[in-house]
Write an enzyme that holds these catalytic residues in place. Structure first.
Site, PDB file in Angstrom:
ATOM      1  N   CYS A 108       0.842  -1.195   0.000  1.00 35.87           N
ATOM      2  CA  CYS A 108       0.000   0.000   0.000  1.00 35.87           C
ATOM      3  C   CYS A 108       0.876   1.243   0.000  1.00 35.87           C
ATOM      4  CB  CYS A 108      -0.897  -0.029   1.242  1.00 35.87           C
ATOM      5  SG  CYS A 108      -1.850   1.459   1.529  1.00 35.87           S
ATOM      6  N   CYS A 128     -13.637   5.169  14.705  1.00 34.45           N
ATOM      7  CA  CYS A 128     -13.288   4.998  16.119  1.00 34.45           C
ATOM      8  C   CYS A 128     -12.170   5.965  16.495  1.00 34.45           C
ATOM      9  CB  CYS A 128     -12.832   3.560  16.367  1.00 34.45           C
ATOM     10  SG  CYS A 128     -12.074   3.275  17.979  1.00 34.45           S
ATOM     11  N   LEU A 156      -5.024  11.991   0.687  1.00 34.63           N
ATOM     12  CA  LEU A 156      -4.497  12.740   1.830  1.00 34.63           C
ATOM     13  C   LEU A 156      -3.466  13.768   1.366  1.00 34.63           C
ATOM     14  CD1 LEU A 156      -3.960   9.775   4.314  1.00 34.63           C
ATOM     15  CD2 LEU A 156      -5.896  11.357   4.218  1.00 34.63           C
ATOM     16  N   CYS A 168     -17.891   3.917  18.084  1.00 34.83           N
ATOM     17  CA  CYS A 168     -18.084   2.468  18.016  1.00 34.83           C
ATOM     18  C   CYS A 168     -19.474   2.071  18.511  1.00 34.83           C
ATOM     19  CB  CYS A 168     -17.018   1.753  18.852  1.00 34.83           C
ATOM     20  SG  CYS A 168     -15.377   1.697  18.101  1.00 34.83           S
ATOM     21  N   THR A 199       0.762   3.521   2.118  1.00 34.38           N
ATOM     22  CA  THR A 199       1.207   3.711   3.495  1.00 34.38           C
ATOM     23  C   THR A 199       2.520   2.983   3.754  1.00 34.38           C
ATOM     24  OG1 THR A 199      -1.071   3.952   4.260  1.00 34.38           O
ATOM     25  CG2 THR A 199       0.568   3.383   5.910  1.00 34.38           C
ATOM     26  N   HIS A 231       5.345   5.013   2.471  1.00 29.41           N
ATOM     27  CA  HIS A 231       5.693   6.095   3.407  1.00 29.41           C
ATOM     28  C   HIS A 231       6.625   5.563   4.497  1.00 29.41           C
ATOM     29  CE1 HIS A 231       3.072   9.162   1.777  1.00 29.41           C
ATOM     30  NE2 HIS A 231       2.016   8.370   1.873  1.00 29.41           N
ATOM     31  N   ARG A 238      -1.054   4.504 -15.375  1.00 27.42           N
ATOM     32  CA  ARG A 238      -2.218   4.340 -14.510  1.00 27.42           C
ATOM     33  C   ARG A 238      -3.516   4.683 -15.241  1.00 27.42           C
ATOM     34  NH1 ARG A 238       0.067   6.028  -8.482  1.00 27.42           N
ATOM     35  NH2 ARG A 238       1.124   4.022  -8.160  1.00 27.42           N
TER      36      ARG A 238
END
Length: 346
Positions: free
Chosen positions: A42, A111, A268, A103, A44, A47, A204
């Protein structure tokens, strides 16, 4: 289960990672041990691998990272009743508290105390992963492991696309990374009249076409707001799915949206974004949805339904496969921008 396993570890603060031999995780009474069959990379994870400012602030080495995976249950805790050894599973990677107001009102995806595997605690770039049993989604055994691994990010695409009405509407997907191209397929499967894919990466955009996009807009070669106006008879697009996080692209997304439209935002940005709130939000009367994670477990049921029915086929966007020990090549391919979903096999 005792013993050792190979795992990809963020071993220090800085660039890169290291393949190490570590203990197989022990499980508690409400947990399950999964033998990882396939795991996907991913953004993430990139990163964390590159060790940017976000990773340096959030992640504490040494840590087994990675959070998208599928596998086979090999051990269950004594309190686990709904899963058995041999079950094929994917994982909801957000571990929630169950007690906060969010939750308790059925909105665990927001959450306030969420922990993410591979970010806040041990992840899945390994031969085995321990998970709370309630976080595992049982798959049909004929679902390919690499597709099952991609169910977690596909859930982001499903949540983003279906956060409002989409059937019969025009949809612009801004940002054609793996989740963006999955959103293209989900929008088409959900009855969108036309799907426009926008990016500055030819590779892409080609993937977006394979996943069902009706029109491709290269935002580096064409002015996307004007192009979208021409393609929608000057009305603007009904729905924008913002997957890029690019500040300029976000501004363009708000501008190209029609009056009364909807923009759902998953990307983001790394810095504040200036918006014309009066003209592009208030006077247009639009809806703005911030998207995080997947609704538990409504989104998982929708995702499984798209895959099991054949309405969405993820195979065209799974472009590269590597053994776990070839992780450096895999991350280099991911960082090149010329890939869809990349699979690691432990």
């Amino acid at each position: 289960m005792s013993g050792k396993m190979r795992a990809l570890v963020k071993h220090r603060a800085g660039y890169g990672a290291k393949l190490q031999v570590v203990p197989i995780p022990e499980i508690g009474p409400d947990e399950v041990l999964v033998k990882v069959t396939a795991t996907t990379i991913c953004g993430t994870d990139v990163h964390i691998y590159k060790w940017d400012d976000w990773a340096a602030e959030r992640v504490k080495p040494s840590l087994v990272f990675g959070h998208e995976f599928s596998g086979e249950v090999v051990q269950v805790g004594e309190n686990v009743k709904h899963l058995s050894i041999g079950d094929h599973v994917s994982a909801e990677t957000h571990i929630v508290c169950g007690n906060c107001p969010q939750c308790r009102r059925g909105e665990a995806h927001v959450c306030a105390n969420t922990k993410i595997i591979g970010v806040d605690q041990a992840g899945c770039f390994a031969e085995f992963a321990a998970m709370p049993a309630e976080n595992l989604w049982k798959n049909k055994k004929n679902l390919e492991p690499e597709v099952a691994s991609a169910m977690e990010p596909m859930g982001n695409a499903v949540h983003t696309a279906l956060s409002g009405p989409i059937a019969g509407k025009t949809v612009a997907v801004i940002g054609c990374g793996p989740i963006g191209v999955m959103a293209v397929a989900v929008a088409k499967a959900s009855g969108a009249s036309q799907v426009f894919a926008l990016d500055i990466n030819e590779y892409r955009l080609d993937l977006a076409k394979k996943m069902g996009a009706d029109y491709l807009i290269h935002s580096g070669k064409e002015e996307p707001v004007n192009k979208m106006a021409k393609l929608t008879d000057e009305q603007g697009v009904d729905v924008v799915l913002e997957m890029s996080g690019n500040p300029v692209a976000i501004q363009q997304g708000f501008t190209m949206l029609t009056y009364g439209g909807r923009i759902s935002m998953l990307g983001l940005p790394t810095r504040p974004v200036e918006l014309n709130v009066s003209d592009d939000i208030v006077f247009k009367g639009i809806q703005v949805h911030g998207i995080v994670g997947r609704r538990m477990y409504e989104t998982w049921q929708q995702t499984a339904g798209f895959l099991e029915s054949g309405q969405v086929d993820l195979r065209p966007m799974i472009t590269h496969r590597f053994a776990l020990e070839d992780y450096e090549k895999a991350f280099e391919q991911m960082m090149s921008g010329n890939s869809g979903k990349i699979v690691l096999y432990p």
